[in-house]
Design a protein around this motif. Structure first.
Motif, PDB file in Angstrom:
ATOM      1  N   SER A 112       0.837  -1.246   0.098  1.00  0.00           N
ATOM      2  CA  SER A 112      -0.118  -0.010   0.049  1.00  0.00           C
ATOM      3  C   SER A 112       0.794   1.107  -0.088  1.00  0.00           C
ATOM      4  O   SER A 112       1.818   1.306   0.578  1.00  0.00           O
ATOM      5  CB  SER A 112      -0.761   0.016   1.282  1.00  0.00           C
ATOM      6  N   VAL A 113       0.526   2.181  -0.750  1.00  0.00           N
ATOM      7  CA  VAL A 113       1.331   3.474  -0.609  1.00  0.00           C
ATOM      8  C   VAL A 113       0.183   4.435   0.012  1.00  0.00           C
ATOM      9  O   VAL A 113      -1.037   5.085  -0.725  1.00  0.00           O
ATOM     10  CB  VAL A 113       1.470   4.007  -2.005  1.00  0.00           C
ATOM     11  N   LEU A 114       0.357   4.993   1.179  1.00  0.00           N
ATOM     12  CA  LEU A 114      -0.643   5.655   1.873  1.00  0.00           C
ATOM     13  C   LEU A 114      -0.434   7.291   1.430  1.00  0.00           C
ATOM     14  O   LEU A 114       0.504   7.690   0.811  1.00  0.00           O
ATOM     15  CB  LEU A 114      -0.336   5.526   3.459  1.00  0.00           C
ATOM     16  N   GLU A 115      -1.121   8.262   2.151  1.00  0.00           N
ATOM     17  CA  GLU A 115      -1.146   9.618   1.766  1.00  0.00           C
ATOM     18  C   GLU A 115       0.113  10.227   2.549  1.00  0.00           C
ATOM     19  O   GLU A 115       0.499  11.423   2.220  1.00  0.00           O
ATOM     20  CB  GLU A 115      -2.512  10.255   2.330  1.00  0.00           C
ATOM     21  N   THR A 116       0.727   9.574   3.310  1.00  0.00           N
ATOM     22  CA  THR A 116       1.870  10.300   4.136  1.00  0.00           C
ATOM     23  C   THR A 116       3.143  10.325   3.072  1.00  0.00           C
ATOM     24  O   THR A 116       4.093  11.275   3.463  1.00  0.00           O
ATOM     25  CB  THR A 116       2.223   9.328   5.177  1.00  0.00           C
ATOM     26  N   SER A 117       3.467   9.660   2.269  1.00  0.00           N
ATOM     27  CA  SER A 117       4.416   9.441   1.406  1.00  0.00           C
ATOM     28  C   SER A 117       4.205   8.692   0.038  1.00  0.00           C
ATOM     29  O   SER A 117       3.847   7.664   0.015  1.00  0.00           O
ATOM     30  CB  SER A 117       5.719   8.836   2.100  1.00  0.00           C
ATOM     31  N   PHE A 118       5.134   9.329  -0.902  1.00  0.00           N
ATOM     32  CA  PHE A 118       5.322   8.742  -2.385  1.00  0.00           C
ATOM     33  C   PHE A 118       6.068   7.316  -2.077  1.00  0.00           C
ATOM     34  O   PHE A 118       6.739   7.321  -0.858  1.00  0.00           O
ATOM     35  CB  PHE A 118       6.090   9.696  -3.278  1.00  0.00           C
ATOM     36  N   GLN A 119       6.300   6.730  -3.122  1.00  0.00           N
ATOM     37  CA  GLN A 119       7.159   5.609  -2.878  1.00  0.00           C
ATOM     38  C   GLN A 119       8.089   5.264  -4.055  1.00  0.00           C
ATOM     39  O   GLN A 119       7.525   5.703  -5.503  1.00  0.00           O
ATOM     40  CB  GLN A 119       6.506   4.197  -2.664  1.00  0.00           C
ATOM     41  N   LEU A 120       9.225   5.048  -4.044  1.00  0.00           N
ATOM     42  CA  LEU A 120      10.117   4.548  -5.314  1.00  0.00           C
ATOM     43  C   LEU A 120      10.581   3.098  -5.259  1.00  0.00           C
ATOM     44  O   LEU A 120      10.573   2.378  -4.093  1.00  0.00           O
ATOM     45  CB  LEU A 120      11.696   5.297  -5.092  1.00  0.00           C
ATOM     46  N   LEU A 121      10.367   2.519  -6.368  1.00  0.00           N
ATOM     47  CA  LEU A 121      10.865   1.295  -6.754  1.00  0.00           C
ATOM     48  C   LEU A 121      12.013   1.251  -7.591  1.00  0.00           C
ATOM     49  O   LEU A 121      12.013   1.674  -8.804  1.00  0.00           O
ATOM     50  CB  LEU A 121       9.882   0.437  -7.304  1.00  0.00           C
ATOM     51  N   MET A 122      13.522   0.834  -7.102  1.00  0.00           N
ATOM     52  CA  MET A 122      14.461   0.871  -7.724  1.00  0.00           C
ATOM     53  C   MET A 122      14.914  -0.668  -8.020  1.00  0.00           C
ATOM     54  O   MET A 122      15.442  -1.011  -7.144  1.00  0.00           O
ATOM     55  CB  MET A 122      15.689   1.664  -7.059  1.00  0.00           C
ATOM     56  N   CYS A 123      14.871  -1.037  -9.205  1.00  0.00           N
ATOM     57  CA  CYS A 123      15.129  -2.358  -9.493  1.00  0.00           C
ATOM     58  C   CYS A 123      16.600  -2.647  -9.924  1.00  0.00           C
ATOM     59  O   CYS A 123      16.924  -2.152 -10.694  1.00  0.00           O
ATOM     60  CB  CYS A 123      14.056  -3.137 -10.684  1.00  0.00           C
TER      61      CYS A 123
END
Length: 342
Positions: A262-273
């Protein structure tokens, strides 16, 4: 709401190599590719969006249009810069200021950072602080006499190691190391020593001893040995928090089949593969409206407002930005990645 694949910014460095080109597909027209800025809104290197509604726009412009994409935890400013570093040669011995000093003297953020070692030669090492207390006179003499090495703590490294480098810590990446770096959004570096290297014009790079002395920690560095990190195992993946500080949380994920998050309203998320490939998508309500490039027209993404999904493929070397409040996300594939949030 879309997942955005980012277009990185390449940086030529005297100490750079070719591994980011050969292994990560970073096709920059750069001979010595030292850094690939994977997620940056810093004016010294701004990433573009590679897909979707905002394709061709800078990430910084998108976040000005949609500041809520950053999240409620950050106060309107994008807080981090994520990069890959290929050190064919050793980097300079350097230090970064904290926020208070940097904002007053450099009009920039301070720089606390962490490293995840992707690969390292057999005898590779990092510089991390001092082996005994020092002072300005000791350091000044050591720089002039080229004997600084005897005061520095050298730490052997191997693939999978993690290091947290708070602002004020003297440090340096040794030759033969490939790593991912998560840091504050800053480009302030004070070089203390640079091995008397010369640039293409035969000039030695500038040192910043006077500035460095004002911000560095001259005490013996704290123990940076790797403790046991808890690994959580789930059907289809393993996950472990590898760094948590006031600026960012970094989680290493190894997926054999995939996972949901889940990506909440508190923060963006990055995915670095950094290994493998897969696809990721958000459960979306397409009744949402988006603001387009000229800030005035409104564009609907759906005629019927029914729930649907965006899917985006990724592979080794790709970095994805997921806006805050995206909700439930799904990743499928066999891959290793760093998942970053603030």
């Amino acid at each position: 709401m879309e997942i955005m694949k980012l277009v990185p910014v390449g940086k030529e460095r005297l100490w750079g190599g070719s591994r980011l080109k050969k292994e990560f597909g970073k096709n920059f027209d750069i001979d010595c590719l030292g850094e690939s800025w994977e997620c940056s809104v810093h004016p010294d290197g701004e990433c573009l969006i590679a897909n979707g509604f905002f394709k061709g726009q800078t990430l910084s412009r998108v976040l000005k249009i949609k500041p809520e994409y950053i999240g409620t935890k950050s106060s309107g400013c994008f807080p981090i810069l994520a990069k890959y570093i290929d050190a064919k040669q050793s980097l300079s011995v350097q230090v970064h200021p904290d926020d208070e000093y940097a904002k007053i003297n450099e009009h920039d953020n301070g720089k606390t950072e962490m490293w995840y070692v992707l690969d390292a030669d057999k005898d590779a090492f990092l510089v991390y602080g001092f082996v005994h207390p020092v002072n300005e006179d000791i350091l000044h003499k050591a720089v002039l006499d080229k004997t600084l090495n005897k005061h520095l703590q050298k730490i052997p490294v191997k693939k999978g190691d993690v290091y947290y480098i708070p602002a004020g810590t003297v440090h340096g990446i040794g030759a033969g190391i490939l790593l991912a770096e998560i840091q504050e959004s800053s480009n302030v570096t004070y070089r203390v020593y640079d091995y008397d290297r010369q640039d293409k014009q035969g000039n030695k790079r500038e040192l910043h001893f006077e500035e460095a002395i004002k911000v560095m920690n001259m005490e013996v560095s704290k123990d940076v040995s790797q403790g046991v990190r808890l690994v959580n195992y789930y059907p289809g993946c393993s996950r472990q928090i590898i760094c948590r500080c006031k600026y960012f949380d970094v989680e290493k994920v190894e997926a054999s089949r995939g996972f949901d998050f889940s990506v909440l309203e508190t923060s963006f998320q990055l995915l670095m593969c950094f290994e493998g490939c897969g696809e990721v998508w958000i459960d979306n309500d397409f009744g949402e409206h988006w603001i387009n490039d000229n800030y005035a027209d409104i564009m609907s993404l759906s005629d019927n407002g029914k729930e649907n999904t965006f899917r985006i493929n990724f592979s080794k070397g790709d970095t994805l930005f997921i806006p805050a409040a995206a909700g439930r996300c799904h990743l499928r594939g066999k891959c290793q990645l760093l998942k970053v949030r603030c």
